[in-house]
Design a protein around this motif. Sequence first.
Motif, mmCIF file in Angstrom:
data_model
loop_
_atom_site.group_PDB
_atom_site.id
_atom_site.type_symbol
_atom_site.label_atom_id
_atom_site.label_comp_id
_atom_site.label_asym_id
_atom_site.label_seq_id
_atom_site.Cartn_x
_atom_site.Cartn_y
_atom_site.Cartn_z
ATOM 1 N N CYS A 76 46.192 56.092 35.870
ATOM 2 C CA CYS A 76 47.498 56.076 35.212
ATOM 3 C C CYS A 76 48.449 55.125 35.930
ATOM 4 N N LEU A 77 49.098 54.266 35.149
ATOM 5 C CA LEU A 77 50.116 53.364 35.702
ATOM 6 C C LEU A 77 51.483 53.658 35.074
ATOM 7 N N GLY A 78 51.649 54.869 34.548
ATOM 8 C CA GLY A 78 52.928 55.250 33.945
ATOM 9 C C GLY A 78 54.036 55.248 34.980
ATOM 10 N N THR A 79 55.263 55.417 34.516
ATOM 11 C CA THR A 79 56.415 55.267 35.408
ATOM 12 C C THR A 79 56.326 56.191 36.626
ATOM 13 N N ALA A 80 56.042 57.484 36.380
ATOM 14 C CA ALA A 80 56.030 58.450 37.481
ATOM 15 C C ALA A 80 54.929 58.113 38.478
ATOM 16 N N CYS A 81 53.738 57.756 37.965
ATOM 17 C CA CYS A 81 52.640 57.391 38.863
ATOM 18 C C CYS A 81 52.940 56.083 39.569
ATOM 19 N N HIS A 82 53.570 55.165 38.833
ATOM 20 C CA HIS A 82 53.878 53.858 39.394
ATOM 21 C C HIS A 82 54.759 53.985 40.638
ATOM 22 N N VAL A 83 55.827 54.803 40.534
ATOM 23 C CA VAL A 83 56.734 54.903 41.683
ATOM 24 C C VAL A 83 56.100 55.662 42.841
ATOM 25 N N ARG A 84 55.021 56.370 42.555
ATOM 26 C CA ARG A 84 54.345 57.079 43.650
ATOM 27 C C ARG A 84 53.126 56.307 44.146
ATOM 28 N N GLY A 85 53.014 55.048 43.784
ATOM 29 C CA GLY A 85 51.985 54.209 44.388
ATOM 30 C C GLY A 85 50.704 54.051 43.581
ATOM 31 N N ALA A 86 50.802 54.120 42.251
ATOM 32 C CA ALA A 86 49.604 53.996 41.425
ATOM 33 C C ALA A 86 48.919 52.637 41.604
ATOM 34 N N GLU A 87 49.726 51.587 41.883
ATOM 35 C CA GLU A 87 49.129 50.266 42.056
ATOM 36 C C GLU A 87 48.138 50.263 43.225
ATOM 37 N N ARG A 88 48.523 50.951 44.306
ATOM 38 C CA ARG A 88 47.627 50.984 45.468
ATOM 39 C C ARG A 88 46.389 51.841 45.189
ATOM 40 N N VAL A 89 46.590 52.912 44.407
ATOM 41 C CA VAL A 89 45.434 53.725 43.992
ATOM 42 C C VAL A 89 44.478 52.878 43.160
ATOM 43 N N LEU A 90 45.059 52.097 42.239
ATOM 44 C CA LEU A 90 44.222 51.246 41.392
ATOM 45 C C LEU A 90 43.467 50.224 42.237
ATOM 46 N N ASP A 91 44.161 49.641 43.221
ATOM 47 C CA ASP A 91 43.499 48.667 44.102
ATOM 48 C C ASP A 91 42.300 49.307 44.799
ATOM 49 N N ALA A 92 42.490 50.547 45.280
ATOM 50 C CA ALA A 92 41.411 51.229 45.991
ATOM 51 C C ALA A 92 40.237 51.501 45.053
ATOM 52 N N VAL A 93 40.558 51.926 43.813
ATOM 53 C CA VAL A 93 39.495 52.201 42.839
ATOM 54 C C VAL A 93 38.760 50.916 42.488
#
Lengths: 150, 202
Positions: A76-93
């Motif tokens: 998820c890259l939605g607003t709430a996930c985004h501000v909690r670091g979803a980009e870094r989670v995506l990078d790790a995945v």
Amino acid sequence: MDIAEFDRVIDQHGAEPSALIQILLEIQRRHHWLPPAALDRVAERLGVPMTRVRHIATFYKAFSLVPKGRHEVHVCLGTACHVRGAERVLDAVRDAAGILPGETDADLRFSLETVNCLGCCALGPVMVIDGKTHGKLSPAAAADALKSYE
Amino acid sequence: MSDVPLRIDGKDVTVPEGTTVLEAARRAGVEIPTLCHHPRLAPYGGCRVCVVETEFRGGWRLIAACVYPVESGMVVRTRSEKIDRIRRSVLELLLAHAPDSAKLQELARLYGAKRDRFAPDASYCIHCGLCVRYCAEVKGKFAVGFVDRGIRKEIAFVPGIAARECRDCKECFELCPTSYLQAAFVLAESLAFPPPPAGAKP
């Protein structure tokens, strides 16, 4: 994957033109994609023109005309996930699975997609694998979660 | 089937029940522009160039003439400032996709549509569905259909059927308002079922 198996699925749904989407969904669920032979067989058995089968198979995102991995990963890259670091989670995945969003790895293990909201923002950052929700992820926890899927 | 009286641009006309406003207008000698309409095909309502107004509760309501069945006593007008403005905008949106289409340019001249009002997004297909519907409804061959959706929607030939049916038919070619269909066919042909080299025996 053979014609007989497609026929079983078709027969379960009564071989009616109105069952087209249900039949395609079942084949998609079993094989993680819609092989050309399946489209041919479904069109022939239901008496539905190939143009219509292809129109529907390309219209819905639930269907894929290229092989997908055994496990569907949605980050998820939605607003709430985004501000909690979803980009870094995506990078790790991405690093752990070795694929970019929209891609499938060569072993057909994972298909990776990004989504814009999964409706459980309190659990963010969130990732869903095969319908199971993994919440409050750190990048390391996300990469770990992938390991339990073969 | 009973007859239905109505008035189009001040002309009284009586047509059988179930007739569309477009057909009634043509019978009354009133011209309404169309792009996706074809007399041998079921009404489609895809292009919206045939938009007209009908009197409704003291005001005027917009309808698509090609799909709207006549109602007893309805009053229709086919030209007004509002109608012309809407047709102009519809044409300008279509011109962004197919700026060089002769049919579109002819209508654009009539309604003062500018071909570069919207940033060009030359897909060349305006999704009128004439080829798809003609192949399905008149020929019963289903050789060409729509795939994908939204901004990625496009026409595509089914190679297996097209290789068998299309070379000797090509009746849809002259229906296409933009000539994208011909291009799509040549592309599909060269990729999926190339013709035998010149001089070769079949």
